[in-house]
Structures are given as structure tokens and as C-alpha cells.
Design a protein around this motif. Structure first.
Motif, short mmCIF file in Angstrom:
data_model
loop_
_atom_site.label_atom_id
_atom_site.label_comp_id
_atom_site.label_asym_id
_atom_site.label_seq_id
_atom_site.Cartn_x
_atom_site.Cartn_y
_atom_site.Cartn_z
N GLU A 49 28.16 109.45 32.78
CA GLU A 49 28.54 108.03 32.85
C GLU A 49 27.56 107.20 32.02
O GLU A 49 27.95 106.30 31.27
CB GLU A 49 28.50 107.52 34.30
CG GLU A 49 29.49 108.19 35.23
CD GLU A 49 29.18 107.90 36.71
OE1 GLU A 49 30.12 107.89 37.50
OE2 GLU A 49 27.98 107.69 37.05
N ALA A 50 26.26 107.53 32.18
CA ALA A 50 25.22 106.79 31.46
C ALA A 50 25.42 106.93 29.95
O ALA A 50 25.36 105.95 29.21
CB ALA A 50 23.84 107.27 31.88
N ILE A 51 25.68 108.16 29.50
CA ILE A 51 25.84 108.40 28.06
C ILE A 51 27.00 107.60 27.48
O ILE A 51 26.91 107.07 26.37
CB ILE A 51 26.01 109.92 27.78
CG1 ILE A 51 24.64 110.61 27.83
CG2 ILE A 51 26.69 110.18 26.45
CD1 ILE A 51 23.71 110.27 26.66
N GLU A 52 28.09 107.45 28.26
CA GLU A 52 29.21 106.64 27.77
C GLU A 52 28.79 105.19 27.52
O GLU A 52 29.10 104.61 26.49
CB GLU A 52 30.40 106.68 28.76
CG GLU A 52 31.22 107.95 28.70
CD GLU A 52 31.48 108.44 27.27
OE1 GLU A 52 32.05 107.65 26.49
OE2 GLU A 52 31.09 109.58 26.94
N GLN A 53 28.00 104.65 28.48
CA GLN A 53 27.53 103.26 28.32
C GLN A 53 26.56 103.16 27.14
O GLN A 53 26.57 102.17 26.41
CB GLN A 53 26.81 102.78 29.59
CG GLN A 53 27.76 102.55 30.74
CD GLN A 53 27.14 101.65 31.82
OE1 GLN A 53 26.18 100.93 31.57
NE2 GLN A 53 27.70 101.71 33.02
N VAL A 54 25.72 104.18 26.99
CA VAL A 54 24.75 104.18 25.90
C VAL A 54 25.47 104.15 24.56
O VAL A 54 25.14 103.37 23.67
CB VAL A 54 23.82 105.42 25.99
CG1 VAL A 54 23.02 105.61 24.70
CG2 VAL A 54 22.88 105.29 27.19
N LYS A 55 26.50 104.96 24.44
CA LYS A 55 27.24 105.00 23.17
C LYS A 55 27.85 103.65 22.85
O LYS A 55 27.78 103.19 21.70
CB LYS A 55 28.34 106.07 23.23
CG LYS A 55 27.81 107.48 23.03
CD LYS A 55 28.97 108.44 22.99
CE LYS A 55 28.52 109.88 23.20
NZ LYS A 55 29.63 110.74 23.63
N SER A 56 28.45 103.03 23.86
CA SER A 56 29.11 101.76 23.54
C SER A 56 28.06 100.70 23.20
O SER A 56 28.29 99.85 22.33
CB SER A 56 30.10 101.38 24.64
OG SER A 56 29.64 100.32 25.39
N MET A 57 26.88 100.77 23.86
CA MET A 57 25.81 99.82 23.51
C MET A 57 25.27 100.09 22.11
O MET A 57 24.99 99.16 21.35
CB MET A 57 24.69 99.90 24.55
CG MET A 57 23.56 98.93 24.33
SD MET A 57 24.04 97.18 24.27
CE MET A 57 24.06 96.74 26.00
N LEU A 58 25.14 101.36 21.74
CA LEU A 58 24.66 101.69 20.38
C LEU A 58 25.61 101.11 19.34
O LEU A 58 25.18 100.58 18.31
CB LEU A 58 24.52 103.20 20.20
CG LEU A 58 23.33 103.85 20.92
CD1 LEU A 58 23.39 105.38 20.79
CD2 LEU A 58 21.99 103.34 20.39
N GLU A 59 26.92 101.19 19.62
CA GLU A 59 27.89 100.57 18.71
C GLU A 59 27.62 99.08 18.59
O GLU A 59 27.61 98.54 17.48
CB GLU A 59 29.33 100.74 19.23
CG GLU A 59 29.77 102.17 19.49
CD GLU A 59 30.48 102.79 18.27
OE1 GLU A 59 30.86 102.01 17.38
OE2 GLU A 59 30.63 104.02 18.25
N SER A 60 27.38 98.43 19.73
CA SER A 60 27.26 96.97 19.64
C SER A 60 25.94 96.53 19.00
O SER A 60 25.84 95.39 18.55
CB SER A 60 27.51 96.28 20.99
OG SER A 60 26.66 96.77 21.96
N VAL A 61 24.93 97.40 18.93
CA VAL A 61 23.73 97.02 18.17
C VAL A 61 23.78 97.55 16.74
O VAL A 61 22.81 97.48 15.99
CB VAL A 61 22.41 97.47 18.85
CG1 VAL A 61 22.27 96.84 20.23
CG2 VAL A 61 22.28 98.98 18.92
N GLY A 62 24.94 98.10 16.34
CA GLY A 62 25.13 98.51 14.95
C GLY A 62 24.58 99.89 14.61
O GLY A 62 24.42 100.20 13.43
N LEU A 63 24.29 100.71 15.63
CA LEU A 63 23.84 102.08 15.33
C LEU A 63 25.06 103.01 15.40
O LEU A 63 25.36 103.59 16.45
CB LEU A 63 22.74 102.52 16.30
CG LEU A 63 21.42 101.74 16.18
CD1 LEU A 63 20.41 102.20 17.22
CD2 LEU A 63 20.82 101.88 14.77
#
Ligand code: SF4
Ligand code: MG
Length: 318
Positions: free
Chosen positions: A122-136
Motif C-alpha cells: 500500500e505504501a509503495i503505491e502512494q510513494v509512486k503516485s507522489m514521485l509522479e507529482s514531484v516530477g520523478l
């Protein structure tokens, strides 16, 4: 966030020659919800220490720290834990802020697991979407990389992502771009401002760049040798600096001092030794306006109206 007459001291020096240094001397300030408080001053003026006190990463030796109405000055680490996710630090050096052997995915999911009890996937899913929003992007790729495989700018984005995943209400950004190339500084600051707006965060932005603060901060506080010497709404502090030190900071910036209508001043000598500060007003050995009184007596922090305060004898009678 409120500080009331906060004092912080450290012991420095080697065995047998130890000395107490006052890194923050009697500072009071408050940061209102949703606003940006910019703290400016030279290195060694106590800005970073002050920022860490507001996060209760340091416990002050005197004074009070209040977060969201709660006195957190003396709270134990255990009692602080539920508050930790609500207040986050974005440090100057992103490489020092992450564990070099963890992947970005591990480093960013860990706080979610610790603070919110999420499962790894679950954590990894949130991490991925956050990485997208910071442009990584692609995030899929970045989660598996280690810190030394990222540029300084990319890693600072990852560190910001890690803080923002916790949806903090209060952020201390301690010179978040000073280790980065000039070409990417603006995009990192924009990223912080976008999050601030989205989550209505309060921000303590620490920098030695007063021009940057004139663009982003609601209020500005100016520190000199462990003390706050001037504070007020940012537009007014910049267009009409009251304290000689603030005036000197702005005088040193060619474009600004040409455009603004105040008399330029320059200070003599170097910033003093924080371990052995001058008597009276700490600026007196360098200040062109210094009088005898300035050398002997410390000026109070004088309210001058319009939400402004200045620690200088020149304003004693308005
Ligand atoms: Fe200068 Fe005196 Fe004001 Fe200090 S108190 S800044 S020495 S005029
Ligand atoms: Mg610092």
C-alpha cells in the motif's frame, strides 16, 4: 507555531577547554497557519538551530515552544511521536537526509508504515503516485534507485516527496536549494510552494537570500548572532528596512538597493564570534550609527507599529 523567549545553548571545544555557546538567544516569534515566515541571516546566526527548535528536534534550555495550541517544550520523544508526522524538515543537504543503502522506494515508504501503519505494498503505491507529482518519472524506475543514482535536484525532490507523503501541516525548509545548481533552484521552490498551497501548510523558510524571501514570504525575520533583530510583513521589511543590519543586507544587493529609496549602508568588519558576542548591541562594532549606549546596553525588541519590531536603540522613541 509559537516560540516564546527561546534560548538554546551548545557546549563546544575539546575536553578541558569546553565552552557554552548560545546559538539562539531569547527569540520569540509566531507563524500563522497557511503563511510563510522567512528567516534570513548569515551562516552562524542561529537560523538552523531555531528551525530545529520549532520542530522540537532540539529542546531549548529556556523558553516555550507551542504547536497548534499545545506546549511541546518538554514533551518526551514518545509523546512527540504522534506530532512528528505533522511537522517536517526539508534539510539543506538531501544526501545527508536519506539512508544511502535504502532504495528510494524503501526510504519513502518507511514513514508511511511507521506513522500510518500501512502495508508495504500500500505504501509503495502512494510513494509512486507522489514521485509522479514531484516530477520523478517514471516512478517505477525511481523507486528502485538508490540515492547516489540521483542528481542533487532529483534527490531533493525525493526528500520533499517523503515529507509531503505524511501530509504535514508545518514545514521547516532549511536552505532547501543552497546545495543545488542555480538552474534548478526555482523549480524546487515552486514545488514547495505548490504543496504549501495545496495543503494550506505553514512554512518556515530559512535562507541567506533576502531577495528570495521578498518574493515568497508573508513575514520576514532577520537574525544576527543568535538574536532576532527585525521582524515584520515582508513587503515593508524589504521596501523600508529599519534595522541597520537589514539595511546593510539589502544594500549589498545592487539591483535592490538601486530601486529602493533608502540610504545604503555598509558594515565594517566581519560577523562576530557567536561564542563571544559583543556587549550591548551585538552589531555595535560594525554599525555606522553606533553610539556609546549601543556598546553598553542591549536594545529591547521595540514594537514600532504595523506589526513591525526592531531591536535597535535608534527606535527607542519612535
Ligand atoms: Fe547600530 Fe546601536 Fe542600533 Fe545596534 S542599537 S544597530 S549599534 S544603532
Ligand atoms: Mg544553517
Amino acid at each position: 507555531l509559537e516560540l516564546d523567549k527561546v534560548v538554546m545553548e551548545f557546549e563546544i571545544g575539546s575536553f578541558g577547554r569546553r565552552k557554552r555557546v548560545r546559538a539562539v538567544d531569547n527569540v520569540s516569534l509566531s507563524i500563522d497557519k497557511g503563511l510563510i515566515y522567512g528567516l534570513v541571516g548569515e551562516s552562524g546566526s542561529g537560523k538552523s538551530t531555531l528551525g530545529r527548535i520549532t520542530l522540537r528536534l532540539y529542546k531549548p534550555v529556556a523558553g516555550k515552544v507551542v504547536f497548534d495550541g499545545q506546549d511541546i517544550t518538554g514533551l518526551s520523544e514518545r509523546r512527540l511521536r504522534p506530532l512528528r508526522r505533522r511537522m517536517q524538515l526539508i534539510p539543506q543537504d538531501p544526501y545527508g537526509a536519506v539512508n544511502p543503502v535504502q532504495t528510494i522506494g524503501e526510504a519513502l515508504s518507511e514513514p508511511l508504515i511507521v506513522h500510518y501503519g500501512l502495508k508495504q505494498h500500500e505504501a509503495i503505491e502512494q510513494v509512486k503516485s507522489m514521485l509522479e507529482s514531484v516530477g520523478l518519472t517514471p516512478a517505477e524506475d525511481f523507486v528502485n534507485r538508490r540515492p547516489f543514482n540521483l542528481s542533487g535536484g532529483q534527490l531533493q525532490r525525493a526528500v520533499i516527496a517523503r515529507a509531503m507523503l505524511l501530509k504535514p501541516e508545518y514545514i521547516v525548509a532549511d536552505e532547501p536549494t543552497s546545495n543545488l545548481d542555480a538552474s534548478i533552484r526555482a523549480s524546487i521552490i515552486k514545488l514547495l510552494l505548490d504543496f504549501k498551497k495545496k495543503y494550506n501548510q505553514s512554512l518556515l523558510f530559512i535562507t541567506h537570500d533576502i531577495v528570495l524571501l521578498s518574493l515568497i514570504a508573508d513575514r520576514i525575520g532577520v537574525m544576527y548572532l543568535a538574536q532576532l533583530v527585525e521582524e515584520g510583513p515582508s513587503g515593508e521589511v524589504i521596501s523600508n528596512p529599519l534595522h541597520p543590519y537589514t539595511r546593510a543586507l539589502l544594500s549589498a544587493i545592487p539591483l535592490v538597493s538601486q530601486e529602493l529609496g533608502f540610504e545604503k549602508i555598509f558594515l565594517k568588519g566581519e560577523i562576530g564570534d557567536p561564542a563571544n558576542p559583543p556587549t550591548g548591541c551585538r552589531l555595535h562594532p560594525r554599525c555606522p550609527y553606533a553610539s556609546e549606549k549601543c556598546a553598553k546596553e542591549e536594545p529591547p525588541f521595540i514594537q514600532v507599529g504595523g506589526g513591525r519590531k526592531v531591536k535597535c536603540w535608534l527606535y527607542e522613541r519612535g
